[in-house]
Design a protein around this motif. Structure first.
Motif, mmCIF file in Angstrom:
data_model
loop_
_atom_site.group_PDB
_atom_site.id
_atom_site.type_symbol
_atom_site.label_atom_id
_atom_site.label_comp_id
_atom_site.label_asym_id
_atom_site.label_seq_id
_atom_site.Cartn_x
_atom_site.Cartn_y
_atom_site.Cartn_z
ATOM 1 N N GLU A 184 19.401 22.863 44.033
ATOM 2 C CA GLU A 184 18.376 23.312 44.977
ATOM 3 C C GLU A 184 16.976 23.100 44.407
ATOM 4 O OE1 GLU A 184 19.213 24.355 48.073
ATOM 5 O OE2 GLU A 184 21.284 23.959 47.501
ATOM 6 N N GLY A 185 16.092 22.524 45.206
ATOM 7 C CA GLY A 185 14.692 22.382 44.826
ATOM 8 C C GLY A 185 14.400 21.144 44.005
ATOM 9 N N HIS A 186 13.096 20.882 43.882
ATOM 10 C CA HIS A 186 12.588 19.723 43.155
ATOM 11 C C HIS A 186 12.624 19.978 41.648
ATOM 12 C CE1 HIS A 186 10.125 16.303 42.107
ATOM 13 N NE2 HIS A 186 9.162 17.076 41.639
ATOM 14 N N LYS A 187 12.912 18.952 40.902
ATOM 15 C CA LYS A 187 12.895 19.049 39.439
ATOM 16 C C LYS A 187 11.501 19.481 38.999
ATOM 17 C CE LYS A 187 14.477 16.770 35.323
ATOM 18 N NZ LYS A 187 15.359 17.906 35.110
ATOM 19 N N GLN A 188 11.438 20.532 38.181
ATOM 20 C CA GLN A 188 10.160 21.064 37.710
ATOM 21 C C GLN A 188 9.869 20.671 36.261
ATOM 22 O OE1 GLN A 188 8.075 23.095 39.762
ATOM 23 N NE2 GLN A 188 9.482 22.283 41.281
ATOM 24 N N PHE A 189 10.920 20.703 35.427
ATOM 25 C CA PHE A 189 10.718 20.442 34.012
ATOM 26 C C PHE A 189 12.042 20.043 33.368
ATOM 27 C CE2 PHE A 189 11.241 24.976 34.728
ATOM 28 C CZ PHE A 189 12.312 25.293 33.915
ATOM 29 N N GLU A 190 11.931 19.514 32.169
ATOM 30 C CA GLU A 190 13.096 19.068 31.405
ATOM 31 C C GLU A 190 14.087 20.211 31.220
ATOM 32 O OE1 GLU A 190 13.378 16.202 27.658
ATOM 33 O OE2 GLU A 190 12.369 18.090 27.215
ATOM 34 N N GLY A 191 15.358 19.937 31.504
ATOM 35 C CA GLY A 191 16.412 20.904 31.273
ATOM 36 C C GLY A 191 16.694 21.850 32.422
ATOM 37 N N ASP A 192 15.974 21.720 33.553
ATOM 38 C CA ASP A 192 16.201 22.669 34.653
ATOM 39 C C ASP A 192 17.426 22.323 35.503
ATOM 40 O OD1 ASP A 192 15.294 20.590 36.283
ATOM 41 O OD2 ASP A 192 13.506 21.652 36.980
ATOM 42 N N THR A 225 17.720 17.774 40.487
ATOM 43 C CA THR A 225 17.475 16.375 40.839
ATOM 44 C C THR A 225 16.114 16.313 41.510
ATOM 45 O OG1 THR A 225 19.849 15.999 41.104
ATOM 46 C CG2 THR A 225 18.356 14.407 42.152
ATOM 47 N N PRO A 226 15.244 15.368 41.111
ATOM 48 C CA PRO A 226 13.901 15.315 41.699
ATOM 49 C C PRO A 226 13.934 15.096 43.214
ATOM 50 C CG PRO A 226 14.147 13.671 39.948
ATOM 51 C CD PRO A 226 15.474 14.301 40.151
ATOM 52 N N GLU A 227 12.838 15.428 43.862
ATOM 53 C CA GLU A 227 12.608 15.123 45.271
ATOM 54 C C GLU A 227 11.281 14.390 45.345
ATOM 55 O OE1 GLU A 227 12.682 18.988 47.110
ATOM 56 O OE2 GLU A 227 14.827 19.240 46.716
ATOM 57 N N GLY A 228 11.196 13.429 46.225
ATOM 58 C CA GLY A 228 9.950 12.679 46.381
ATOM 59 C C GLY A 228 10.224 11.198 46.508
ATOM 60 N N TYR A 248 11.197 8.702 38.019
ATOM 61 C CA TYR A 248 10.737 10.046 37.693
ATOM 62 C C TYR A 248 10.467 10.122 36.199
ATOM 63 C CZ TYR A 248 10.715 15.014 36.789
ATOM 64 O OH TYR A 248 10.355 16.267 36.380
ATOM 65 N N PRO A 249 9.383 10.755 35.736
ATOM 66 C CA PRO A 249 8.372 11.495 36.487
ATOM 67 C C PRO A 249 7.191 10.615 36.878
ATOM 68 C CG PRO A 249 8.047 11.862 34.146
ATOM 69 C CD PRO A 249 9.246 10.943 34.291
ATOM 70 N N ASN A 250 6.576 10.957 38.011
ATOM 71 C CA ASN A 250 5.320 10.311 38.379
ATOM 72 C C ASN A 250 4.161 11.195 37.894
ATOM 73 O OD1 ASN A 250 4.962 12.373 40.322
ATOM 74 N ND2 ASN A 250 5.900 11.139 41.934
ATOM 75 N N PRO A 291 8.083 17.319 31.607
ATOM 76 C CA PRO A 291 8.719 17.024 32.897
ATOM 77 C C PRO A 291 10.153 16.516 32.793
ATOM 78 C CG PRO A 291 7.219 15.273 32.317
ATOM 79 C CD PRO A 291 7.045 16.354 31.275
ATOM 80 N N GLY A 292 10.539 16.037 31.626
ATOM 81 C CA GLY A 292 11.849 15.412 31.508
ATOM 82 C C GLY A 292 11.776 13.973 31.975
ATOM 83 N N GLY A 293 12.908 13.348 32.076
ATOM 84 C CA GLY A 293 12.972 11.948 32.481
ATOM 85 C C GLY A 293 14.400 11.466 32.392
ATOM 86 N N ASN A 294 14.545 10.160 32.320
ATOM 87 C CA ASN A 294 15.876 9.545 32.269
ATOM 88 C C ASN A 294 16.755 10.013 33.413
ATOM 89 O OD1 ASN A 294 15.512 7.882 30.001
ATOM 90 N ND2 ASN A 294 15.787 9.626 28.651
ATOM 91 N N ILE A 295 16.206 9.945 34.618
ATOM 92 C CA ILE A 295 16.965 10.264 35.821
ATOM 93 C C ILE A 295 17.554 8.955 36.335
ATOM 94 C CG2 ILE A 295 16.875 11.209 38.144
ATOM 95 C CD1 ILE A 295 16.386 13.289 35.926
#
Length: 165
Positions: free
Chosen positions: A64-72, A75-78, A99-101, A115-119
């Motif tokens: 649920e929701g947009h990815k906010q930070f590494e480890g949360d 899955t990103p939205e956008g 991701y991330p932009n 923000p994390g990465g490697n999505i």
């Protein structure tokens, strides 16, 4: 002579079996956009407004929701694009999501986090072939290995991907 033929046939079959690969070809219409609807757990590959293929997907373990930070675990939205591919992924094959932009980086930084990465969109790999929970990744999009072979062949780097709640 019959034994020699049988041996040559067996050798030919073994050679062909060794040519089996996870890399598939694709000669259909170009995938011009990828759409992911998180609530529906559906990924669509489109050419213009025509859906070429659709897949059921698994998401991050906190979907649920947009990815906010590494480890949360989200899955990103956008709106992003496919920016890389990994033929040697631990999850069979994978294609990267950009991701991330800048907005994602600013949001995470404002919270004092990374923000994390490697999505990626990826297969299941050997660990999750059977009995995987529906949402098990750390924010990636998971499909079966066979589906990932098709996606890997169909989707080019630079293809836009929109991820909706």
């Amino acid at each position: 002579m019959t034994i020699l033929r049988a041996l040559l046939c067996a050798l030919a079959l073994l050679t062909l079996a060794g040519c089996a690969t996870k890399f598939r070809g694709y000669d259909g219409p170009q995938v011009t956009r990828v759409l992911l609807f998180k609530n529906d757990r559906r990924l669509h590959l489109l050419h213009g407004n025509t859906i070429l293929e659709s897949y059921d997907v698994g998401l991050g373990f906190a979907p649920e929701g947009h990815k906010q930070f590494e480890g949360d675990g989200r899955t990103p939205e956008g709106h992003y694009f496919i920016d890389k591919r990994n033929p040697n992924s631990s999850f069979h094959l994978s294609i990267g999501i950009s991701y991330p932009n800048r907005v994602d980086v600013a949001r995470a930084t404002a919270m004092g986090k990374r923000p994390g990465g490697n999505i990626f969109i990826h297969g299941r790999g050997p660990s999750y072939q059977k009995g995987a929970p529906r949402d098990w990744t750390f924010g990636c999009v998971a499909v079966t290995d066979r589906q990932m072979e098709d996606i890997y062949a169909m989707v080019s780097d630079g293809t836009p991907i929109s991820i909706y709640p």
